[in-house]
Design a protein around this motif. Sequence first.
Motif, short mmCIF file in Angstrom:
data_model
loop_
_atom_site.label_atom_id
_atom_site.label_comp_id
_atom_site.label_asym_id
_atom_site.label_seq_id
_atom_site.Cartn_x
_atom_site.Cartn_y
_atom_site.Cartn_z
N LEU A 1 -0.38 10.19 -12.19
CA LEU A 1 -0.23 11.09 -13.33
C LEU A 1 1.04 11.93 -13.22
O LEU A 1 1.63 12.32 -14.23
N ILE A 2 1.48 12.22 -12.00
CA ILE A 2 2.70 12.99 -11.79
C ILE A 2 3.94 12.14 -12.04
O ILE A 2 4.89 12.57 -12.70
N THR A 3 3.94 10.91 -11.53
CA THR A 3 5.15 10.08 -11.58
C THR A 3 5.16 9.07 -12.71
O THR A 3 6.22 8.58 -13.09
N GLY A 4 3.99 8.72 -13.21
CA GLY A 4 3.92 7.74 -14.29
C GLY A 4 3.73 6.31 -13.83
O GLY A 4 3.61 5.40 -14.66
N ASN A 5 3.70 6.06 -12.51
CA ASN A 5 3.45 4.69 -12.04
C ASN A 5 2.92 4.74 -10.61
O ASN A 5 2.91 5.79 -9.97
N GLY A 6 2.47 3.59 -10.12
CA GLY A 6 1.91 3.52 -8.78
C GLY A 6 0.74 2.55 -8.74
O GLY A 6 0.49 1.79 -9.69
N VAL A 7 0.01 2.57 -7.62
CA VAL A 7 -1.16 1.70 -7.42
C VAL A 7 -2.40 2.57 -7.25
O VAL A 7 -2.43 3.43 -6.36
N PRO A 8 -3.43 2.39 -8.08
CA PRO A 8 -4.69 3.13 -7.89
C PRO A 8 -5.48 2.48 -6.76
O PRO A 8 -6.44 1.74 -6.99
N LEU A 9 -5.09 2.76 -5.53
CA LEU A 9 -5.49 1.94 -4.39
C LEU A 9 -7.00 1.84 -4.20
O LEU A 9 -7.52 0.78 -3.88
N ASP A 10 -7.72 2.96 -4.38
CA ASP A 10 -9.16 2.89 -4.11
C ASP A 10 -9.93 2.18 -5.22
O ASP A 10 -11.15 2.05 -5.13
N ALA A 11 -9.23 1.70 -6.24
CA ALA A 11 -9.87 0.89 -7.28
C ALA A 11 -9.48 -0.58 -7.16
O ALA A 11 -9.93 -1.40 -7.96
N VAL A 12 -8.68 -0.91 -6.17
CA VAL A 12 -8.27 -2.29 -5.94
C VAL A 12 -9.33 -3.00 -5.10
O VAL A 12 -9.88 -2.42 -4.16
N VAL A 13 -9.64 -4.25 -5.44
CA VAL A 13 -10.60 -5.04 -4.66
C VAL A 13 -10.13 -5.10 -3.21
O VAL A 13 -8.94 -5.28 -2.93
N ALA A 14 -11.06 -4.97 -2.28
CA ALA A 14 -10.73 -4.78 -0.87
C ALA A 14 -9.76 -5.81 -0.32
O ALA A 14 -8.82 -5.47 0.42
N ASP A 15 -9.93 -7.08 -0.64
CA ASP A 15 -9.07 -8.13 -0.10
C ASP A 15 -7.60 -7.96 -0.50
O ASP A 15 -6.71 -8.53 0.15
N PHE A 16 -7.35 -7.19 -1.57
CA PHE A 16 -6.01 -7.09 -2.11
C PHE A 16 -5.38 -5.71 -1.89
O PHE A 16 -4.27 -5.46 -2.35
N MET A 17 -6.09 -4.81 -1.20
CA MET A 17 -5.57 -3.46 -1.04
C MET A 17 -4.25 -3.44 -0.27
O MET A 17 -3.26 -2.85 -0.71
N ALA A 18 -4.23 -4.04 0.91
CA ALA A 18 -2.99 -4.06 1.69
C ALA A 18 -1.88 -4.78 0.94
O ALA A 18 -0.71 -4.36 0.97
N GLY A 19 -2.22 -5.85 0.23
CA GLY A 19 -1.23 -6.57 -0.56
C GLY A 19 -0.65 -5.73 -1.67
O GLY A 19 0.54 -5.84 -2.00
N SER A 20 -1.48 -4.87 -2.27
CA SER A 20 -0.96 -4.01 -3.34
C SER A 20 0.05 -3.00 -2.80
O SER A 20 1.00 -2.63 -3.50
N VAL A 21 -0.13 -2.57 -1.54
CA VAL A 21 0.83 -1.64 -0.93
C VAL A 21 2.12 -2.38 -0.59
O VAL A 21 3.22 -1.83 -0.73
N GLU A 22 2.01 -3.63 -0.14
CA GLU A 22 3.22 -4.43 0.05
C GLU A 22 3.98 -4.58 -1.27
O GLU A 22 5.21 -4.48 -1.32
N TRP A 23 3.25 -4.84 -2.34
CA TRP A 23 3.86 -4.98 -3.67
C TRP A 23 4.54 -3.67 -4.09
O TRP A 23 5.63 -3.69 -4.69
N LEU A 24 3.92 -2.54 -3.77
CA LEU A 24 4.44 -1.23 -4.16
C LEU A 24 5.69 -0.85 -3.39
O LEU A 24 6.51 -0.07 -3.88
N THR A 25 5.85 -1.40 -2.18
CA THR A 25 6.97 -1.02 -1.31
C THR A 25 7.76 -2.26 -0.92
O THR A 25 7.76 -2.68 0.24
N PRO A 26 8.47 -2.86 -1.87
CA PRO A 26 9.13 -4.15 -1.62
C PRO A 26 10.42 -3.98 -0.80
O PRO A 26 10.80 -2.87 -0.42
#
Length: 331
Positions: free
Chosen positions: A181-206
Amino acid sequence: MLKTPYLLFLGDAPDQLAAKTAQGIKDWRPEFAIGQLRLEGCKADLQLPDMSIEQAVAAGARTLVIGAANRGGVMSDAWNAVLIEAIRAGMDIASGLHDLLGSKPELVTAAKEAGTRLIDVRLPQIRYPIANGKRRAGKRCLAVGTDCSVGKMYTALAMEKSMHARGMKATFRATGQTGILITGNGVPLDAVVADFMAGSVEWLTPDNDADHWDLIEGQGSLFHPSYSGVTLALIHGGQPDALVLCHEPTRTHMRGLPHYGLPTLEELRDLALATARIVNPDVVVTGISVNTSGLDPQAAKACLEEIERRMGLPTVDPFRDGADRLVEALR
């Protein structure tokens, strides 16, 4: 993107910490925070003008942001009347709760009739990959805490501000509803399916420039029985080069769990390093961020000095005193 400015809805928040989403917006985007709306029994106060829906619309508010962040992210039925009033007055509604606006038929119907938007920022919009653990170019710093809600987001935002002032390349990477809400973008990590959580952080920090820092918003705590999973996903997906330890010294137990005590900073350092070295053997702890908001200035100074002496690391309250020393430690 959300329409600004905002009316921050605190609902019936039982304490100040339960309004941390609204507090974060007020602290980091004060130009967006036009006022607050509190229901009877609300124990939180942002020191903003109290407004009704009618007053907020007259003052120019375009989005009502649900600023309460309760345990479990549940939307109270007691809020419905206010939310529907805001919708009918032409305001969008934005929420970061697990309980989705789009799952409430009465709100969906009202928004459709009024032509306004219901915005669930905690609803993943991307098909995230499974993490592969491959090293990426650029540098990454992750804030890890002795508990939930101890200042991990504030630490990363304060470090980004300091780094930009120095002309350094840095990006705050939001992983929770408040940061989004502050920045306008990001990953809502605790709503990501468990198998893909770490992958979503890799995607967020390329991959990035060699001298660019991603400042990753921390979540939960490795020591919190309820939320340790999201913390570990951040550590393994983020592959941090640097860790900043975050602590709130007035806590007597884990947030929401009075039967669990807090770990020491030494225990946090050792466990965080052990888990982070799985994906980055060269990771180091570079500093300590202490949320001293519950202490008077003299007690805060003594607390910071004692921790720095004990731990041998730069120790600051970045919101109170700035994050320059934490940034210097990254060099």
